[in-house]
Design a protein around this motif. Structure first.
Motif, mmCIF file in Angstrom:
data_model
loop_
_atom_site.group_PDB
_atom_site.id
_atom_site.type_symbol
_atom_site.label_atom_id
_atom_site.label_comp_id
_atom_site.label_asym_id
_atom_site.label_seq_id
_atom_site.Cartn_x
_atom_site.Cartn_y
_atom_site.Cartn_z
ATOM 1 N N ALA A 34 1.004 -1.174 0.090
ATOM 2 C CA ALA A 34 -0.121 -0.103 0.048
ATOM 3 C C ALA A 34 0.971 1.172 -0.095
ATOM 4 O O ALA A 34 0.679 2.413 -0.740
ATOM 5 N N HIS A 35 2.285 1.043 0.725
ATOM 6 C CA HIS A 35 2.962 2.294 0.945
ATOM 7 C C HIS A 35 3.490 2.684 -0.621
ATOM 8 O O HIS A 35 3.532 3.760 -1.216
ATOM 9 N N LYS A 36 3.927 1.539 -1.268
ATOM 10 C CA LYS A 36 4.491 1.643 -2.675
ATOM 11 C C LYS A 36 3.138 2.235 -3.756
ATOM 12 O O LYS A 36 3.793 3.037 -4.566
ATOM 13 N N ASP A 37 2.235 1.686 -3.639
ATOM 14 C CA ASP A 37 0.982 2.062 -4.609
ATOM 15 C C ASP A 37 0.636 3.690 -4.050
ATOM 16 O O ASP A 37 0.427 4.276 -5.032
ATOM 17 N N LEU A 38 0.873 3.850 -2.875
ATOM 18 C CA LEU A 38 0.290 5.407 -2.487
ATOM 19 C C LEU A 38 1.508 6.330 -3.030
ATOM 20 O O LEU A 38 1.274 7.411 -3.506
ATOM 21 N N PHE A 39 2.874 5.811 -2.831
ATOM 22 C CA PHE A 39 3.739 6.709 -3.260
ATOM 23 C C PHE A 39 3.777 6.983 -4.821
ATOM 24 O O PHE A 39 4.112 7.976 -5.168
ATOM 25 N N GLN A 40 3.561 5.834 -5.525
ATOM 26 C CA GLN A 40 3.420 5.857 -7.148
ATOM 27 C C GLN A 40 2.247 6.938 -7.229
ATOM 28 O O GLN A 40 2.485 7.782 -8.194
ATOM 29 N N GLU A 41 0.958 6.817 -6.766
ATOM 30 C CA GLU A 41 0.134 7.634 -6.843
ATOM 31 C C GLU A 41 0.287 9.139 -6.582
ATOM 32 O O GLU A 41 0.014 10.049 -7.370
ATOM 33 N N ILE A 42 0.856 9.315 -5.479
ATOM 34 C CA ILE A 42 1.275 10.770 -5.492
ATOM 35 C C ILE A 42 2.449 11.302 -6.072
ATOM 36 O O ILE A 42 2.194 12.501 -6.671
ATOM 37 N N SER A 43 3.185 10.661 -6.513
ATOM 38 C CA SER A 43 4.148 10.940 -7.648
ATOM 39 C C SER A 43 3.524 11.214 -8.937
ATOM 40 O O SER A 43 3.764 12.225 -9.434
ATOM 41 N N ILE A 44 2.619 10.502 -9.247
ATOM 42 C CA ILE A 44 1.912 10.756 -10.706
ATOM 43 C C ILE A 44 1.072 12.026 -10.393
ATOM 44 O O ILE A 44 0.878 12.934 -11.163
ATOM 45 N N GLN A 45 0.346 12.233 -9.196
ATOM 46 C CA GLN A 45 -0.528 13.256 -9.056
ATOM 47 C C GLN A 45 0.388 14.651 -9.040
ATOM 48 O O GLN A 45 -0.039 15.714 -9.628
ATOM 49 N N LEU A 46 1.472 14.734 -8.293
ATOM 50 C CA LEU A 46 2.829 15.576 -8.427
ATOM 51 C C LEU A 46 2.873 15.986 -9.973
ATOM 52 O O LEU A 46 3.117 17.053 -10.290
ATOM 53 N N TRP A 47 3.367 14.950 -10.797
ATOM 54 C CA TRP A 47 3.752 15.089 -12.266
ATOM 55 C C TRP A 47 2.622 15.772 -12.787
ATOM 56 O O TRP A 47 2.935 16.536 -13.557
ATOM 57 N N LYS A 48 1.286 15.270 -12.752
ATOM 58 C CA LYS A 48 0.214 15.771 -13.520
ATOM 59 C C LYS A 48 -0.114 17.365 -13.365
ATOM 60 O O LYS A 48 -0.306 18.075 -14.022
#
Length: 165
Positions: A34-48
């Motif tokens: 879940a940590h890795k998934d959330l990290f990825q999602e936050i990174s994606i949202q930051l990039w967007k």
């Protein structure tokens, strides 16, 4: 494929500040996947959102806002089951470094207490522990400085009761 300057700038800033994303993930998840998934999602949202970052505030303040909003909305929406978004850009060149949970074993009791707080209170405590001043906290969370101070004092009392029953 050559990365644009915007991508290179973003990846550099994210690599420099990835610990703040890890800390947000640690606060809102309780297992590594879940940590890795959330990290990825936050990174994606930051990039967007990055093309709209104007630099009116520090990158970290902006990243806190995006990261916390992403974590809170996903947490509420899925009750700890995090759905992720795929991203087909060269952000995959970002170097993910592991987060060592063993270094924070002494914080397990504190995290257990923090899990009992509501989402906004968790965010406020997180920023307080990151030594953010009340002005930055209020700006990031969209509340007044006075409200942030009052909430923090109430949270401290609540955490003392949880940790010292």
């Amino acid at each position: 494929m050559q990365q644009s300057n915007l991508e290179l700038e973003f990846v550099s800033l994210l690599e420099e500040n990835q610990n703040l994303v890890h800390k947000i993930c640690r606060l809102y998840t309780n297992d590594e996947d879940a940590h890795k998934d959330l990290f990825q999602e936050i990174s994606i949202q930051l990039w967007k959102a990055y093309p709209g970052f104007r630099g009116d505030s520090k990158f970290t303040t902006w990243a806190y806002r995006i990261g916390l909003n992403t974590a809170i909305s996903l947490f509420r929406k899925s009750k700890r089951q995090i759905d992720t978004t795929s991203l087909n850009t060269s952000i995959h060149h970002f170097e993910y470094s592991s987060y060592n949970n063993e270094e924070e074993e002494q914080l397990k009791m504190m995290y257990a207490a923090l899990y009992q707080l509501n989402d906004i209170d968790k965010a406020l405590v997180f920023m307080y522990l990151e030594d953010k001043n009340y002005e930055e906290i209020s700006e990031t969370l969209g509340i007044s400085e006075v409200n942030a101070r009052v909430k923090m004092n109430r949270i401290k009392i609540k955490l003392k009761k949880i940790l010292n029953p």
